[in-house]
Design a protein around this motif. Structure first.
Motif, PDB file in Angstrom:
ATOM      1  N   CYS A  24     -21.962  16.307  12.969  1.00  0.00           N
ATOM      2  CA  CYS A  24     -21.748  15.424  14.108  1.00  0.00           C
ATOM      3  C   CYS A  24     -20.704  14.372  13.739  1.00  0.00           C
ATOM      4  CB  CYS A  24     -23.068  14.755  14.501  1.00  0.00           C
ATOM      5  SG  CYS A  24     -22.839  13.481  15.751  1.00  0.00           S
ATOM      6  N   CYS A  59     -22.397  10.430  13.930  1.00  0.00           N
ATOM      7  CA  CYS A  59     -23.323   9.890  12.930  1.00  0.00           C
ATOM      8  C   CYS A  59     -23.133  10.539  11.566  1.00  0.00           C
ATOM      9  CB  CYS A  59     -24.765  10.009  13.416  1.00  0.00           C
ATOM     10  SG  CYS A  59     -25.280  11.692  13.674  1.00  0.00           S
ATOM     11  N   HIS A 113     -25.478  16.352  20.131  1.00  0.00           N
ATOM     12  CA  HIS A 113     -26.404  16.127  19.016  1.00  0.00           C
ATOM     13  C   HIS A 113     -27.755  15.714  19.616  1.00  0.00           C
ATOM     14  CE1 HIS A 113     -27.022  14.307  14.728  1.00  0.00           C
ATOM     15  NE2 HIS A 113     -27.832  15.309  15.004  1.00  0.00           N
ATOM     16  N   CYS A 147     -28.252  11.642  17.331  1.00  0.00           N
ATOM     17  CA  CYS A 147     -27.729  10.455  17.991  1.00  0.00           C
ATOM     18  C   CYS A 147     -27.557  10.646  19.499  1.00  0.00           C
ATOM     19  CB  CYS A 147     -26.394  10.053  17.362  1.00  0.00           C
ATOM     20  SG  CYS A 147     -25.093  11.247  17.672  1.00  0.00           S
TER      21      CYS A 147
HETATM   22 ZN   LIG Z   1     -24.919  12.586  15.813  1.00  0.00          ZN
END
Ligand SMILES: [Zn+2]
Ligand SMILES: Cc1cc2nc3c(=O)[nH]c(=O)nc-3n(C[C@H](O)[C@H](O)[C@H](O)COP(=O)(O)OP(=O)(O)OC[C@H]3O[C@@H](n4cnc5c(N)ncnc54)[C@H](O)[C@@H]3O)c2cc1C
Lengths: 414, 109
Positions: free
Chosen positions: B6, B9, B58, B62
């Protein structure tokens, strides 16, 4: 063609099976054909067969990049049913189911069609309402289905657990004339009949380009050289996007992996097909005793014929809740196929922007059941330019907003 | 199992943590657009056998949407990048070119 019969088996038994002929000729490509069909899966072969049988068009080649039936036709879980919701679907799927009833005799090839009955379980109130509606729609369409009680479900499927904690069985949509057939045999039977009519079935022959002149098709380039044709049928399931790209247009289709698995063989324990769409799993028992299991498709584009492991886990988890006795079974094999998904979960049988090029695709997770009916309609479309069976499934329905929404009927992959 | 990182994050997550969102970099059309434009925006897709740009969320992390470049024939991942862009970044395109010289996708290659 030498016919298969009980007498032929006895005769061959007496001479050590030395007299069986090849089921179809291994043909070399000619310079040109009236019609070329790309893809020797069930739909391509059935299209060729009905072109010959219903319209006398036999100067036909079926080109296959791999081996005959090696695509989704040889990878599916063989469920046959016609309990869809919309009228155009009922027409083509029911035509198909009824053709299956006598197809073994017609092709002189044992397709092991087994109309053992198919139940779609209702495990939420929403599904109860949905399937009652489908049963009513089917009654109007002349498709015999009925909504049955949990007690009747238990009678038909003694191994089922009706009172699963999360999704109790509240009833089911029952189609007594649905069932299964031997998938390879469908491809082989049609291939044998096509070859017998003088058509060429050419394996290991990949189409690499589609030649056009003035917006009209003139032929194809293949891994075995160029071949001319007057009409071209693209019937390649998961590879439809690749072929349409060769012809210069785009499709409302995405290719994703769909998987299935079979268990070790066990004694006969379930003689109908059971589908549980809410929990995403379905199961039937093969003649060899294996439990044949399928579930949901992956969510992302993929051409590898390998799917995600967690989908298998989800499917098996769901089935264990519904059939507690399968929890001890060992799984023998697992595999995947690349299915061609449309937004409304209905197929595309259509002319295309290129004159002379026709396409039959978008059967996604559920086209095995449709092979005879699809071939019937596609042959008519290619021979005559229109067909009542395929009319609603044209490519322009997306642009025009005429969706044939079968997302409920096709809620789980099958 | 498909594994993507991702870009927000930085977590390297396997696909059970992510939700697929289909083809990326679609040109959006709104009121005033013609039928052809709506048709291509809403329905037709590249669906390539090879390099594919796509959207992911995601979902169990997140929660943000991001983009990924993948090969649908080999399942190789060329890279992931943030969604606030109209085209793939240079590094991702370079990674693809290294593997598939002469690839094409709209005007990005
Ligand atoms: Zn993420
Ligand atoms: C796991 C799984 C379970 C399923 N279960 C069911 C079920 O229970 N019931 C049901 O009704 N349906 C089911 N389906 C769906 C069904 O299998 C398909 O809809 C159907 O088999 C499609 O047949 P087809 O002839 O269109 O495609 P395919 O059988 O895939 O044939 C297409 C052929 O085209 C060939 N080809 C591709 N590109 C080229 C090229 N460039 N040149 C030459 N040839 C090419 C391929 O090699 C392939 O052989 C399932 C599918 C899968 C994957």
């Amino acid at each position: 063609m030498k016919r298969y019969s009980a007498f032929a088996i006895a005769r061959e038994a007496l001479r050590n099976h030395t007299g069986w002929a090849r089921a179809w000729r291994a043909a070399e490509p000619k310079r040109s054909y009236d019609v070329i069909i790309v893809g020797a899966g069930g739909h391509g072969l059935a299209t060729a067969y009905y072109l010959g049988k219903n319209f006398g068009v036999t100067n036909v080649a079926v080109l296959e990049k791999g081996w005959l039936g090696g695509g989704n036709t040889g990878r599916n879980t063989t469920i046959i049913r016609s309990n869809y919701l919309q009228d155009p679907s009922a027409a083509i799927y029911e035509k198909s189911r009824s053709l299956y009833e006598t197809l073994s005799q017609e092709l002189n090839y044992n397709l092991m069609f087994s109309p053992r009955g198919v139940i779609m379980l209702a495990q939420t109130q929403h599904e109860v309402r949905g399937y009652r509606r489908t049963a009513h729609a089917n009654a109007l369409q002349g498709v015999t289905t009925e909504f049955i009680s949990p007690a009747r479900v238990k009678e038909l499927v003694p191994i089922i657990n009706l009172s699963g904690p999360r999704y109790p069985v509240l009833g089911g949509l029952w189609q007594a004339r649905g069932g299964t057939a031997r998938h390879d045999a469908v491809a082989w039977g049609y291939a044998r009949a096509c070859s017998d009519m003088g058509m060429d079935i050419i394996q290991k022959c990949e189409v690499t380009a589609i030649r056009r002149e003035g917006g009209k098709v003139t032929g194809v380039d293949t891994s075995r050289g160029p071949i001319d044709c007057r009409k071209l049928g693209i019937v390649v399931a998961g590879h439809s996007g690749v072929l349409s790209d060769m012809a210069g247009f785009r499709l409302p289709i995405e290719s994703v992996a769909l998987q299935a698995l079979v268990s070790e063989p066990i004694k006969p324990c379930m003689d109908v097909v059971v589908m549980a769409n809410t929990v995403h799993g379905y199961m039937s028992q093969s003649d060899k005793g294996e439990m044949v299991i399928g579930g949901g498709a992956d969510g992302y584009n993929n051409y590898t014929q390998r799917g995600s492991f967690h989908h298998i886990e989800e499917t098996v988890r769901a089935l264990i809740e519904t059939f507690p006795m399968v929890s001890r079974l060992k799984m023998l094999r697992q595999w995947g196929g690349i299915v061609d998904m449309t937004g409304d979960r209905s197929p595309i049988l259509s002319k295309t922007p290129v004159e002379g090029v026709f396409i039959n695709c978008g059967w996604g997770t559920g086209g095995f059941k449709a092979i005879p009916g699809s071939g019937w309609g596609m042959a008519e479309l290619m021979a005559r330019g229109h067909s009542p069976l395929t009319e609603a499934f044209s490519l322009d329905r997306f642009r025009e907003g005429r969706f044939i929404d079968e997302s409920v009927a096709a809620g789980v992959a099958h | 199992m498909l594994i993507l990182t991702c870009p927000y994050c930085g977590i390297t997550a396997d696909e059970t943590e992510l939700a697929p969102g289909g083809e990326a970099h679609l040109k959006r059309h709104g009121p005033g657009s013609g039928d052809d434009e709506f048709h291509s925006y809403l329905f037709t897709r590249e669906n390539p056998r090879g390099v594919h740009f796509e959207r992911w969320r995601h979902a169990y992390g997140c929660g943000k949407w991001f983009h990924a470049a993948r090969d649908t024939m080999t399942l190789e991942v060329f890279g992931t990048y943030k969604a606030q862009t109209t085209e793939p970044p240079k590094e991702v395109r370079a990674a693809i070119t290294a593997r598939h010289p002469g690839w094409s996708w709209r005007d990005f290659s």
